[in-house]
Design a protein around this motif. Structure first.
Motif, mmCIF file in Angstrom:
data_model
loop_
_atom_site.group_PDB
_atom_site.id
_atom_site.type_symbol
_atom_site.label_atom_id
_atom_site.label_comp_id
_atom_site.label_asym_id
_atom_site.label_seq_id
_atom_site.Cartn_x
_atom_site.Cartn_y
_atom_site.Cartn_z
ATOM 1 N N TRP A 62 -3.545 2.009 -1.970
ATOM 2 C CA TRP A 62 -2.975 3.035 -1.111
ATOM 3 C C TRP A 62 -3.593 2.923 0.285
ATOM 4 O O TRP A 62 -4.602 2.253 0.464
ATOM 5 N N ALA A 63 -2.950 3.585 1.247
ATOM 6 C CA ALA A 63 -3.418 3.521 2.631
ATOM 7 C C ALA A 63 -3.559 4.923 3.192
ATOM 8 O O ALA A 63 -2.881 5.854 2.737
ATOM 9 N N GLU A 64 -4.436 5.060 4.132
ATOM 10 C CA GLU A 64 -4.675 6.372 4.743
ATOM 11 C C GLU A 64 -4.893 6.217 6.248
ATOM 12 O O GLU A 64 -5.512 5.251 6.694
ATOM 13 N N VAL A 65 -4.400 7.179 7.017
ATOM 14 C CA VAL A 65 -4.714 7.214 8.450
ATOM 15 C C VAL A 65 -6.100 7.831 8.569
ATOM 16 O O VAL A 65 -6.313 8.992 8.225
ATOM 17 N N LYS A 66 -7.042 7.016 9.008
ATOM 18 C CA LYS A 66 -8.440 7.436 8.984
ATOM 19 C C LYS A 66 -8.815 8.154 10.277
ATOM 20 O O LYS A 66 -9.563 9.117 10.291
ATOM 21 N N ASP A 67 -8.296 7.645 11.391
ATOM 22 C CA ASP A 67 -8.709 8.198 12.676
ATOM 23 C C ASP A 67 -7.691 7.832 13.754
ATOM 24 O O ASP A 67 -7.007 6.815 13.651
ATOM 25 N N TYR A 68 -7.609 8.685 14.753
ATOM 26 C CA TYR A 68 -6.809 8.351 15.924
ATOM 27 C C TYR A 68 -7.454 8.976 17.154
ATOM 28 O O TYR A 68 -7.802 10.152 17.148
ATOM 29 N N LYS A 69 -7.655 8.135 18.159
ATOM 30 C CA LYS A 69 -8.251 8.617 19.407
ATOM 31 C C LYS A 69 -7.480 8.046 20.573
ATOM 32 O O LYS A 69 -6.840 7.008 20.437
ATOM 33 N N TYR B 22 0.820 -1.220 0.000
ATOM 34 C CA TYR B 22 0.000 0.000 0.000
ATOM 35 C C TYR B 22 0.852 1.268 0.000
ATOM 36 O O TYR B 22 0.324 2.362 0.144
ATOM 37 N N GLY B 23 2.161 1.090 -0.114
ATOM 38 C CA GLY B 23 3.048 2.250 -0.106
ATOM 39 C C GLY B 23 3.267 2.772 1.303
ATOM 40 O O GLY B 23 2.731 2.244 2.270
#
Lengths: 149, 134
Positions: free
Chosen positions: A97-104, A62-63
């Motif tokens: 591809w990959a994405e940071v969707k959320d962080y809590k 996903y790179g």
């Protein structure tokens, strides 16, 4: 700690759904069904080709998401979701591809946990989405502290 | 084998019980998936991470669970596969895979899926939405 990463993503990487990789994967989950591994059987199906098992996208590239590093140790895989528009075909090219969707962060019994959601995507050569996956990763307090240090 | 489209709420797919989890299973999965995290293959690394021994990749168990649906891919495909990892799987554990219909419409059958160990503890729980070709 990782809030600033939300929305960051990698560039698309072309992956070929390789016959040998699909076979090895199907064997590793003891599911070497002819629809995955037998070329003649695949041709005779409605798909006209072999397909890959639904959890196969875990092997794809996903790179790299810029500035994003995660230690392998001490992470807990909490949840995994796949959503498909159609099965993946053996032999086709998929752009991922990959994405940071959320962080809590959440206070738990053993300190503050980080809850990270990563999304991974795959589309075909016409730019049509084939699958979307979401992975929820729990980052324990000890690992979080180590990453901050 | 009855067609998946004819399943009614409460119907189940045939339970599959896996052979006891072996080290070789996890080495093979590490190689096939590219997940070489040593807590799945090397005792000392698992112990260093505070585990009583090596544990199976969650994705190994999730991958296995999907095989309940493999015989039905001429009728449709897994549209959504959602899993929550509930417990760890250790060497020697005997995992059972189950799916039960929770809902059905003209073009989709939804299943509650479960993988549990020999002590009847859930290790994975989730849902599969199987989209039918109509």
């Amino acid at each position: 700690m990782l809030e600033h990463m939300i929305g960051k993503h990698s560039d698309k990487v072309r992956n070929t759904i390789e016959r040998g990789a699909v076979r090895k994967f199907a064997e590793a989950i003891d599911d070497a069904h002819p629809i995955f591994v037998d070329e003649a059987v695949g041709q005779a199906t409605r798909y006209g080709k072999n397909i890959a098992p639904p959890t196969f996208p875990i092997v794809l590239d996903y790179g790299e998401i810029p500035d994003f590093e995660l230690e392998n140790k001490g992470l807990i895989h909490g949840e995994q979701i796949y959503h498909y528009e159609r099965p993946l075909f053996v032999g086709e090219d998929i752009h991922c591809w990959a994405e940071v969707k959320d962080y809590k962060e959440k206070a738990g019994k053993s300190g503050t946990m980080g809850i990270l959601t990563l999304e991974s995507n795959g589309e075909d050569s016409d730019g049509k989405r084939v699958f979307r996956a979401e992975q929820v990763i729990i980052i324990t307090e000890a690992v979080r502290k180590g990453m901050e240090a | 084998m009855s067609a998946i489209a004819e399943k009614q709420t409460g119907d189940t797919l045939e339970t599959v019980t896996l052979s006891p989890v072996s080290r070789l299973d996890l080495i093979k999965y590490a190689g096939a998936s590219g997940d070489y995290n040593p807590i799945h293959t090397i005792d000392q690394e698992a112990e260093k991470a505070g585990l009583p021994g090596i544990i199976a990749h969650g994705m190994w168990t999730m991958g296995n669970l999907a095989k309940l649906f493999t015989p039905y891919y001429e009728e449709g495909f897994i549209e959504t596969y959602k899993i929550r990892f509930r417990g760890m799987v250790f060497l020697g554990d005997v995992i059972s895979l189950n799916a039960e219909v929770s809902e059905q419409t003209a073009d989709k059958v939804t299943f509650d899926v479960l993988a549990s160990n020999e002590k009847d503890e859930a290790v994975l729980k989730g849902t599969v939405v199987f989209a039918l070709y109509t």
